[in-house]
Design a protein around this motif. Structure first.
Motif, PDB file in Angstrom:
ATOM      1  N   LEU A  48       2.722  31.632  83.877  1.00 16.46           N
ATOM      2  CA  LEU A  48       3.586  31.967  82.741  1.00 16.46           C
ATOM      3  C   LEU A  48       4.334  33.259  83.029  1.00 16.46           C
ATOM      4  CD1 LEU A  48       4.570  31.362  79.897  1.00 16.46           C
ATOM      5  CD2 LEU A  48       2.573  32.562  79.000  1.00 16.46           C
ATOM      6  N   SER A  49       5.596  33.115  83.399  1.00 16.18           N
ATOM      7  CA  SER A  49       6.422  34.285  83.705  1.00 16.18           C
ATOM      8  C   SER A  49       6.894  34.944  82.412  1.00 16.18           C
ATOM      9  CB  SER A  49       7.635  33.861  84.531  1.00 16.18           C
ATOM     10  OG  SER A  49       8.482  33.013  83.768  1.00 16.18           O
ATOM     11  N   ILE A  50       7.465  36.143  82.548  1.00 20.09           N
ATOM     12  CA  ILE A  50       8.002  36.845  81.384  1.00 20.09           C
ATOM     13  C   ILE A  50       9.117  36.032  80.743  1.00 20.09           C
ATOM     14  CG2 ILE A  50       9.262  38.882  80.617  1.00 20.09           C
ATOM     15  CD1 ILE A  50       6.354  39.419  81.141  1.00 20.09           C
ATOM     16  N   ASP A  51       9.990  35.430  81.559  1.00 21.75           N
ATOM     17  CA  ASP A  51      11.088  34.626  81.022  1.00 21.75           C
ATOM     18  C   ASP A  51      10.556  33.446  80.215  1.00 21.75           C
ATOM     19  OD1 ASP A  51      12.949  36.300  82.148  1.00 21.75           O
ATOM     20  OD2 ASP A  51      13.313  35.045  83.902  1.00 21.75           O
TER      21      ASP A  51
ATOM     22  N   GLY B 195       6.845  18.937  82.083  1.00 23.65           N
ATOM     23  CA  GLY B 195       5.756  18.044  81.744  1.00 23.65           C
ATOM     24  C   GLY B 195       4.788  18.670  80.755  1.00 23.65           C
ATOM     25  N   GLU B 196       4.070  17.818  80.025  1.00 23.22           N
ATOM     26  CA  GLU B 196       3.107  18.307  79.052  1.00 23.22           C
ATOM     27  C   GLU B 196       2.009  19.125  79.723  1.00 23.22           C
ATOM     28  OE1 GLU B 196      -0.027  16.467  75.748  1.00 23.22           O
ATOM     29  OE2 GLU B 196       1.496  15.187  76.667  1.00 23.22           O
ATOM     30  N   ALA B 197       1.596  18.715  80.913  1.00 19.61           N
ATOM     31  CA  ALA B 197       0.565  19.451  81.643  1.00 19.61           C
ATOM     32  C   ALA B 197       1.038  20.852  81.998  1.00 19.61           C
ATOM     33  CB  ALA B 197       0.162  18.688  82.900  1.00 19.61           C
ATOM     34  N   THR B 198       2.340  20.973  82.305  1.00 23.19           N
ATOM     35  CA  THR B 198       2.909  22.287  82.630  1.00 23.19           C
ATOM     36  C   THR B 198       2.853  23.211  81.425  1.00 23.19           C
ATOM     37  OG1 THR B 198       4.400  21.344  84.275  1.00 23.19           O
ATOM     38  CG2 THR B 198       4.990  23.496  83.387  1.00 23.19           C
ATOM     39  N   VAL B 199       3.204  22.669  80.254  1.00 28.69           N
ATOM     40  CA  VAL B 199       3.164  23.470  79.033  1.00 28.69           C
ATOM     41  C   VAL B 199       1.742  23.947  78.756  1.00 28.69           C
ATOM     42  CG1 VAL B 199       3.408  23.378  76.517  1.00 28.69           C
ATOM     43  CG2 VAL B 199       5.177  22.395  77.976  1.00 28.69           C
ATOM     44  N   LYS B 200       0.778  23.053  78.891  1.00 35.04           N
ATOM     45  CA  LYS B 200      -0.620  23.425  78.639  1.00 35.04           C
ATOM     46  C   LYS B 200      -1.079  24.493  79.627  1.00 35.04           C
ATOM     47  CE  LYS B 200      -2.030  19.047  76.532  1.00 35.04           C
ATOM     48  NZ  LYS B 200      -2.893  17.842  76.644  1.00 35.04           N
ATOM     49  N   ARG B 201      -0.581  24.407  80.866  1.00 33.57           N
ATOM     50  CA  ARG B 201      -0.937  25.412  81.874  1.00 33.57           C
ATOM     51  C   ARG B 201      -0.358  26.771  81.485  1.00 33.57           C
ATOM     52  NH1 ARG B 201       0.371  22.542  85.811  1.00 33.57           N
ATOM     53  NH2 ARG B 201       2.443  23.360  86.277  1.00 33.57           N
ATOM     54  N   TRP B 202       0.893  26.778  81.031  1.00 28.76           N
ATOM     55  CA  TRP B 202       1.509  28.034  80.590  1.00 28.76           C
ATOM     56  C   TRP B 202       0.744  28.654  79.424  1.00 28.76           C
ATOM     57  CZ3 TRP B 202       7.345  26.252  80.356  1.00 28.76           C
ATOM     58  CH2 TRP B 202       7.817  26.090  81.662  1.00 28.76           C
ATOM     59  N   LEU B 203       0.381  27.827  78.433  1.00 30.29           N
ATOM     60  CA  LEU B 203      -0.298  28.343  77.253  1.00 30.29           C
ATOM     61  C   LEU B 203      -1.721  28.804  77.552  1.00 30.29           C
ATOM     62  CD1 LEU B 203       0.943  25.868  74.492  1.00 30.29           C
ATOM     63  CD2 LEU B 203       1.771  28.159  75.033  1.00 30.29           C
TER      64      LEU B 203
ATOM     65  N   THR C 126       3.878  21.342  69.109  1.00 29.80           N
ATOM     66  CA  THR C 126       2.804  20.735  69.895  1.00 29.80           C
ATOM     67  C   THR C 126       3.176  20.797  71.368  1.00 29.80           C
ATOM     68  OG1 THR C 126       3.796  18.543  69.798  1.00 29.80           O
ATOM     69  CG2 THR C 126       2.291  19.159  68.004  1.00 29.80           C
ATOM     70  N   ALA C 127       2.203  20.525  72.251  1.00 32.35           N
ATOM     71  CA  ALA C 127       2.479  20.512  73.692  1.00 32.35           C
ATOM     72  C   ALA C 127       3.535  19.462  74.021  1.00 32.35           C
ATOM     73  CB  ALA C 127       1.194  20.257  74.468  1.00 32.35           C
ATOM     74  N   VAL C 128       3.461  18.319  73.360  1.00 32.88           N
ATOM     75  CA  VAL C 128       4.436  17.244  73.610  1.00 32.88           C
ATOM     76  C   VAL C 128       5.840  17.684  73.208  1.00 32.88           C
ATOM     77  CG1 VAL C 128       5.123  14.908  72.940  1.00 32.88           C
ATOM     78  CG2 VAL C 128       2.703  15.434  73.340  1.00 32.88           C
ATOM     79  N   ARG C 129       5.937  18.284  72.025  1.00 28.50           N
ATOM     80  CA  ARG C 129       7.244  18.732  71.549  1.00 28.50           C
ATOM     81  C   ARG C 129       7.805  19.846  72.424  1.00 28.50           C
ATOM     82  NH1 ARG C 129       8.360  21.915  65.908  1.00 28.50           N
ATOM     83  NH2 ARG C 129      10.636  21.975  66.038  1.00 28.50           N
ATOM     84  N   LEU C 130       6.942  20.775  72.845  1.00 27.30           N
ATOM     85  CA  LEU C 130       7.385  21.860  73.730  1.00 27.30           C
ATOM     86  C   LEU C 130       7.879  21.310  75.064  1.00 27.30           C
ATOM     87  CD1 LEU C 130       4.599  24.515  73.073  1.00 27.30           C
ATOM     88  CD2 LEU C 130       7.038  24.796  72.592  1.00 27.30           C
ATOM     89  N   ALA C 131       7.154  20.347  75.619  1.00 29.70           N
ATOM     90  CA  ALA C 131       7.553  19.756  76.891  1.00 29.70           C
ATOM     91  C   ALA C 131       8.926  19.115  76.781  1.00 29.70           C
ATOM     92  CB  ALA C 131       6.510  18.721  77.331  1.00 29.70           C
TER      93      ALA C 131
END
Length: 252
Positions: free
Chosen positions: A48-51, A35-43, A24-29
């Motif tokens: 979202l960089s290659i790394d 932050g959870e918002a950062t994860v959602k932005r990446w997804l 989940t976004a929470v678990r990934l964060a």
């Protein structure tokens, strides 16, 4: 990442893998320390960089190459496996099956004619059969387009029977003691879950081998030759070792 259709398709595949693995976004964060918002932005494909993509792919047991392969699969509409009727038709004709596998490996009809010394009429008849089976499309300039994904798995019995009859003997006849023999062998102790993971690793290796063949075709200036590759796992038996070592390998 670029916001083109390929990138969007890769993100879609990545999100599906993450969901299936329970990320989940929470678990990934929490895992990535952001932050959870950062994860959602990446997804969503932003920042979202290659790394970062590589790290996210690794969390669900895949790679960027595999994401790209699955995305291309989804966009191309190629069949993921043969139908039973297609397998039966191929298994009934070893020559037709060989040509189909060579075409799947990227060979052109002209290459096949030269490499296997085929008369044009013979090759044309075989190509027409493959086209009627909806396995290829013939296009201009001595090219064909496979209609089945190269990473397909022969899950049904007919093609497995064909391999048993014609191909297995080539590997059994191989001189593994020869200086130029290329093979890898390991003795492992695994649970059923570990065996399943090893089978998945073998399938990823097969796809990597496909990618290698494509790069070699495009970039190598050296002469190429057809090779056969076999990856297999099976329960270990001490038969034979018992004969050599007497009582050493006999059950207590």
């Amino acid at each position: 990442m670029r916001s083109d259709s390929t990138s969007a398709a890769m993100l879609s595949v990545l999100r599906r893998h993450l969901r299936s693995e329970g990320w989940t976004a929470v678990r990934l964060a929490r895992e990535l320390g952001v932050g959870e918002a950062t994860v959602k932005r990446w997804l969503a494909g932003r920042s979202l960089s290659i790394d970062r993509l590589e790290r996210l792919a690794g969390l669900c047991g895949t790679t960027i190459m595999e994401l790209a392969h699955e995305a291309e699969q989804a966009r191309s509409g190629l069949a993921r496996e043969l139908t039973l009727a297609q397998e039966r038709a191929l298994s009934a004709d070893a020559f037709l099956s060989l040509l189909f596998m060579a075409l799947m490996a990227g060979a052109t009809p002209r290459e096949l004619s030269q490499d296997f010394e085929l008369a044009p009429a013979t090759l044309d008849i075989a190509l027409a059969k493959l086209e009627r089976l909806a396995l290829i499309d013939r296009i201009r300039d001595d090219k064909v387009r496979p209609l089945v994904d190269r990473a397909l798995v022969f899950r049904k019995l007919p093609m497995r029977g064909l391999f048993e009859k014609h191909m297995k003997q080539q590997f059994l006849a191989m001189d593994f003691a020869a200086p130029d023999a290329v093979y890898a062998s390991e003795l492992l102790k695994l649970s059923n879950a570990g065996i399943a993971q090893l089978a998945e690793m073998m399938e990823r290796f097969r796809r990597d081998a496909h990618a290698l063949a494509e790069r070699d075709r495009e970039n190598s200036l050296l002469q190429r030759q057809w090779i056969a590759m076999l990856c297999a796992i099976r329960p270990f038996r001490t038969t034979g070792l018992q004969d050599d070592q007497g009582e050493a390998f006999r059950p207590a």
